[in-house]
Design a protein around this motif. Structure first.
Motif, PDB file in Angstrom:
ATOM      1  N   GLN A 116     -16.618 -57.238 -24.962  1.00  0.00           N
ATOM      2  CA  GLN A 116     -17.499 -56.603 -24.006  1.00  0.00           C
ATOM      3  C   GLN A 116     -18.124 -55.367 -24.632  1.00  0.00           C
ATOM      4  OE1 GLN A 116     -15.255 -55.999 -20.461  1.00  0.00           O
ATOM      5  NE2 GLN A 116     -17.004 -56.261 -19.140  1.00  0.00           N
ATOM      6  N   HIS A 117     -19.446 -55.378 -24.765  1.00  0.00           N
ATOM      7  CA  HIS A 117     -20.183 -54.222 -25.267  1.00  0.00           C
ATOM      8  C   HIS A 117     -21.172 -53.802 -24.192  1.00  0.00           C
ATOM      9  CE1 HIS A 117     -18.466 -54.593 -29.253  1.00  0.00           C
ATOM     10  NE2 HIS A 117     -18.705 -55.882 -29.209  1.00  0.00           N
ATOM     11  N   GLU A 118     -21.486 -52.538 -24.144  1.00  0.00           N
ATOM     12  CA  GLU A 118     -22.262 -51.958 -23.053  1.00  0.00           C
ATOM     13  C   GLU A 118     -23.473 -52.771 -22.615  1.00  0.00           C
ATOM     14  OE1 GLU A 118     -23.172 -47.865 -23.598  1.00  0.00           O
ATOM     15  OE2 GLU A 118     -21.112 -47.360 -24.092  1.00  0.00           O
ATOM     16  N   LYS A 119     -24.432 -52.983 -23.491  1.00  0.00           N
ATOM     17  CA  LYS A 119     -25.684 -53.610 -23.076  1.00  0.00           C
ATOM     18  C   LYS A 119     -25.855 -55.033 -23.599  1.00  0.00           C
ATOM     19  CE  LYS A 119     -27.952 -49.243 -22.454  1.00  0.00           C
ATOM     20  NZ  LYS A 119     -29.149 -48.445 -22.598  1.00  0.00           N
ATOM     21  N   GLU A 120     -24.838 -55.562 -24.220  1.00  0.00           N
ATOM     22  CA  GLU A 120     -24.923 -56.903 -24.783  1.00  0.00           C
ATOM     23  C   GLU A 120     -24.216 -57.900 -23.862  1.00  0.00           C
ATOM     24  OE1 GLU A 120     -23.589 -57.066 -28.826  1.00  0.00           O
ATOM     25  OE2 GLU A 120     -24.503 -55.142 -29.288  1.00  0.00           O
ATOM     26  N   PRO A 121     -24.659 -59.166 -23.907  1.00  0.00           N
ATOM     27  CA  PRO A 121     -23.958 -60.192 -23.118  1.00  0.00           C
ATOM     28  C   PRO A 121     -22.521 -60.358 -23.608  1.00  0.00           C
ATOM     29  CG  PRO A 121     -25.960 -61.075 -24.143  1.00  0.00           C
ATOM     30  CD  PRO A 121     -25.777 -59.676 -24.645  1.00  0.00           C
TER      31      PRO A 121
END
Length: 86
Positions: free
Chosen positions: A46-51
């Protein structure tokens, strides 16, 4: 329904060998992973702005790990073993 850790999945696409992070079976080095192959989600990236990305383990019939791949949610379907009310 969002995929969860330890969900069982089936591939909707072929996964070429250059997308595999671990290969224990020499046959997979030639062919990659075929559509329909069943695996288990073992980690969710899980990364902030990535799917979301899902680390999926593929094992043989004896439960020995044969390959791992990081997949997008569109590359697989979560398998269900029970009827769930909509």
């Amino acid at each position: 329904m969002e995929p969860k850790l330890l969900d069982t999945i089936a591939l909707l696409v072929n996964v070429p060998t250059d997308h595999l992070s671990l290969v224990e079976n020499e046959n997979l080095l030639v062919s990659g992973l075929p559509i329909g192959l069943v695996g288990t989600i073992v980690h969710i990236h899980q990364h902030e702005k990535e799917p979301l990305k899902y680390l999926v383990e593929f094992s043989n019939a004896q439960g020995q790990e044969e390959a791992m791949a990081t997949l997008d949610g569109q590359q697989f379907v979560v398998l269900q073993y029970e009827l769930v009310a909509a």
